[in-house]
Scaffold this active site. Structure first.
Site, PDB file in Angstrom:
ATOM      1  N   LYS A 178      64.850  53.978 -57.404  1.00  0.00           N
ATOM      2  CA  LYS A 178      65.274  53.466 -58.713  1.00  0.00           C
ATOM      3  C   LYS A 178      66.619  54.049 -59.169  1.00  0.00           C
ATOM      4  CE  LYS A 178      63.746  50.900 -62.163  1.00  0.00           C
ATOM      5  NZ  LYS A 178      63.010  49.648 -61.942  1.00  0.00           N
ATOM      6  N   SER A 213      64.824  38.725 -64.694  1.00  0.00           N
ATOM      7  CA  SER A 213      63.997  39.064 -65.862  1.00  0.00           C
ATOM      8  C   SER A 213      64.794  39.845 -66.896  1.00  0.00           C
ATOM      9  CB  SER A 213      62.802  39.908 -65.411  1.00  0.00           C
ATOM     10  OG  SER A 213      63.249  41.189 -65.004  1.00  0.00           O
ATOM     11  N   HIS A 253      59.129  75.631 -49.831  1.00  0.00           N
ATOM     12  CA  HIS A 253      59.557  74.252 -50.128  1.00  0.00           C
ATOM     13  C   HIS A 253      61.012  74.216 -50.610  1.00  0.00           C
ATOM     14  CE1 HIS A 253      55.660  72.222 -49.666  1.00  0.00           C
ATOM     15  NE2 HIS A 253      55.182  73.419 -49.968  1.00  0.00           N
ATOM     16  N   ASP A 281      65.955  45.996 -61.797  1.00  0.00           N
ATOM     17  CA  ASP A 281      66.004  45.591 -60.387  1.00  0.00           C
ATOM     18  C   ASP A 281      66.547  44.170 -60.204  1.00  0.00           C
ATOM     19  OD1 ASP A 281      64.805  48.026 -60.193  1.00  0.00           O
ATOM     20  OD2 ASP A 281      62.800  47.242 -59.779  1.00  0.00           O
ATOM     21  N   SER A 282      66.001  43.232 -60.977  1.00  0.00           N
ATOM     22  CA  SER A 282      66.475  41.861 -60.770  1.00  0.00           C
ATOM     23  C   SER A 282      67.915  41.709 -61.255  1.00  0.00           C
ATOM     24  CB  SER A 282      65.550  40.839 -61.439  1.00  0.00           C
ATOM     25  OG  SER A 282      65.576  40.946 -62.840  1.00  0.00           O
ATOM     26  N   GLY A 330      51.505  69.269 -46.306  1.00  0.00           N
ATOM     27  CA  GLY A 330      50.304  68.439 -46.367  1.00  0.00           C
ATOM     28  C   GLY A 330      49.129  69.267 -46.833  1.00  0.00           C
ATOM     29  N   CYS A 336      56.430  73.775 -44.613  1.00  0.00           N
ATOM     30  CA  CYS A 336      55.044  74.146 -44.920  1.00  0.00           C
ATOM     31  C   CYS A 336      54.092  73.679 -43.808  1.00  0.00           C
ATOM     32  CB  CYS A 336      54.660  73.606 -46.301  1.00  0.00           C
ATOM     33  SG  CYS A 336      53.176  74.394 -46.964  1.00  0.00           S
ATOM     34  N   TYR A 337      53.219  72.710 -44.075  1.00  0.00           N
ATOM     35  CA  TYR A 337      52.326  72.200 -43.022  1.00  0.00           C
ATOM     36  C   TYR A 337      53.155  71.747 -41.819  1.00  0.00           C
ATOM     37  CZ  TYR A 337      48.625  69.327 -40.848  1.00  0.00           C
ATOM     38  OH  TYR A 337      47.711  68.783 -39.984  1.00  0.00           O
ATOM     39  N   GLY A 370      65.341  42.918 -66.307  1.00  0.00           N
ATOM     40  CA  GLY A 370      64.992  44.283 -65.917  1.00  0.00           C
ATOM     41  C   GLY A 370      66.028  44.829 -64.934  1.00  0.00           C
TER      42      GLY A 370
END
Ligand code: XMP
Length: 511
Positions: free
Chosen positions: A367, A223, A169, A227-228, A56, A83-84, A225
């Site tokens: 995604k 659509s 990290h 996702d749909s 953070g 880290c934080y 696309g």
């Protein structure tokens, strides 16, 4: 169906919080990102096998710094602070944090002690650091398990309570064997079995959806696309007799797009697909409109109207399905607020459909996971790997007035551009690429004639989240081919330009 093994990732506002959640999923363990304000009770409700605290931007000792519910450390679940997250852990559990003499940014050499967290990891290795504060004193039962030249406690452990911290990290690619460290935490320390695969996701969802949808009706706006499309294929696999898809052709689609959607979903997948051909209606409403926002609003509004008309014909349905995905709903970051999907072609639908409940079978997926599910379900690559395409379609790529003629020109030019990019093997290297028909006409010469025709602009960008973008350096030979073909094959284009601006200050689309 087995209970989902979950790692809860508590977000303290780091740039890499999402990345941590992704990395955990990449090693086949489901992860949920939650804001740091979540209570221990809330975190417990996920029934996690482990908890990761992210980095953070603040100092743990500064006024108003983000705290954690200390009960999180008493849930009996292993905790890894990054880290934080490590500094906060040390500070909360009796240690101290202060600003170090030397900051560590970027690549730093580390020396690990023998510890299960570093099983199979080279003792001397390089890691990616991004800190000035450091842990200077440890609380009871903690020990140092990694150090660098400037930082005594670069990794810490309380083996009794299974609480760990790393100052670096592990989630970023620059940390050598960072993934191995995450794997050690998730598998060896938390005891994961690695059940999160897209194959198991499909199996589980099909089972769930079948139970829920059998004998019921579910309506989905398709659509084309990613996702749909994946949402449709998943529901179809679970309960084909329940699904009705409506595809609105607003006349602003790319060349062969409607045919492709119909071919895949109607012919191949045998989905009950209704195509609403509304191109004339959209063109009429858009007539003489030139303001980009006005165009967007008209397209959005008409889309809903057309969908409403179709929904009325279908009548009452039990469910409205939406292809919402995890980044649309995740509550993360310092504000802890959910990102609300503003995609116009789903936004207003719930108000015009008579339904009982919304279902969102992909809402847990990122995604790339949605894409894997698409492949699992047998969707073709051209759908699964489709680049982003805006809801208003070509309506915002025709600059100025939208006419049939300009749309035709754009469709043909865009098709050639995409074809050449594919042939050059660049389609998976460029995040989004398309043509725009500018509102400019200029003088040219063709044969013995002067012409006064349109300029087509080509655009290719790389981006991660569409917030910023770099223009893609398409090789000159490829641009040359595109330009040649477009001026030769598409009537009324006599000039082709390539857009070499990044975002910001430009946007990806021209309108
Ligand atoms: P801009 O042009 O804002 O685009 O840099 C960022 C990304 O969003 C897409 N885009 C849209 N998508 N409705 C959408 O569904 C819209 O009105 C819209 N405008 C832009 C654009 O294609 C790019 O991927």
């Amino acid at each position: 169906m087995a209970e989902k093994e979950t790692i809860v990732v508590v977000d303290f506002g780091s740039q890499t919080s999402q990345l941590i959640a992704r990395r955990v999923r990449d090693i086949n363990v489901y992860s949920e990102l939650v804001p740091y304000t979540s209570s221990a009770e809330k975190i417990k409700s996920y029934n996690p096998i482990g908890i990761i605290l992210t980095g953070g931007p603040l100092s743990t000792f500064e006024n108003g710094s983000y705290k954690i519910d200390p009960e999180v450390y008493n849930l009996g679940v292993p905790v890894l602070g990054i880290c934080y997250g490590m500094q906060l852990t040390a500070q909360t559990l009796g240690g101290e944090v202060s600003t170090g003499k030397n900051a560590e940014y970027g690549k730093v050499e580390i020396e690990y002690a023998d510890h299960p967290l570093f099983d199979g990891v080279k003792k001397n290795n390089s890691v990616w650091m991004n800190h000035h504060d450091q842990v200077t004193k440890l609380g009871k039962d903690f020990k140092g398990i990694g150090k660098t030249k400037n930082t005594k406690y670069s990794a810490i452990a309380n083996d009794k309570k299974k609480i760990y911290g790393v100052q670096f990290h592990p989630e970023v690619a620059h940390t050598e064997q960072g993934i191995d460290i995450l794997k050690n935490f998730v598998y060896k320390i938390c005891g994961a079995t690695g059940s999160w695969t897209m194959n198991s996701f499909v199996k589980d969802q099909v089972e769930l959806l079948r139970k829920k949808l059998t004998g019921k009706k579910v309506l989905l706006a398709l659509s084309g696309g990613v996702d749909s499309s994946v949402c449709a294929a998943l529901i179809q696999k679970a309960c084909p007799e329940s699904l009705i898809c409506v595809f609105v052709d607003h006349g602003l689609l790319r060349k062969y797009e409607r045919e492709q959607v119909e071919e895949v979903f109607k012919e191949q997948f045998k989905i009950n697909l209704i195509t609403a051909d509304a191109s004339e209606r959209f063109l009429k409403k858009l007539k003489n409109k030139t303001d980009p926002e006005a165009k967007r609003k008209i397209i959005g509004k008409q889309f809903i109207k057309v969908f409403e008309k179709e929904a009325k014909k279908i009548g009452k349905v039990d469910f409205l399905a939406q292809g919402t995905i995890y980044p649309d709903v995740v509550e993360s970051g310092v504000a802890g607020s959910a990102v609300i999907k503003s995609h116009h072609n789903v936004g207003g639908l719930p108000s015009v459909v008579d339904f009982e409940e919304i279902i969102e079978p992909l809402r847990d997926l990122y995604k790339d996971e949605v894409r894997k599910v698409g492949f699992e379900l047998g969707l073709p690559e051209k759908i699964v790997m489709r680049q982003p395409f805006p809801g208003p379609g070509l309506g915002i790529r025709v600059i100025g007035k939208i006419t049939k003629e300009k749309l035709e020109i754009l469709r043909d030019a865009d098709f050639i551009f995409r074809d050449e990019i594919e042939k050059a093997g660049l389609s998976d290297k460029i995040w989004q690429y398309f043509a725009v028909i500018t509102n400019m006409r200029s003088v040219g010469v063709m044969g013995d004639h002067r012409t006064y025709d349109y300029t087509v602009a080509l655009r290719g960008v790389n981006s991660i989240d569409a917030m910023t973008a770099d223009w893609y350096k398409i090789p000159y030979e490829v641009l040359d081919k595109c330009s040649n073909r477009i001026v030769n094959e598409v009537k009324h284009v006599n000039r082709v330009v390539y857009d070499i601006t990044s975002k910001p200050p430009a946007t990806i689309e021209w309108e």
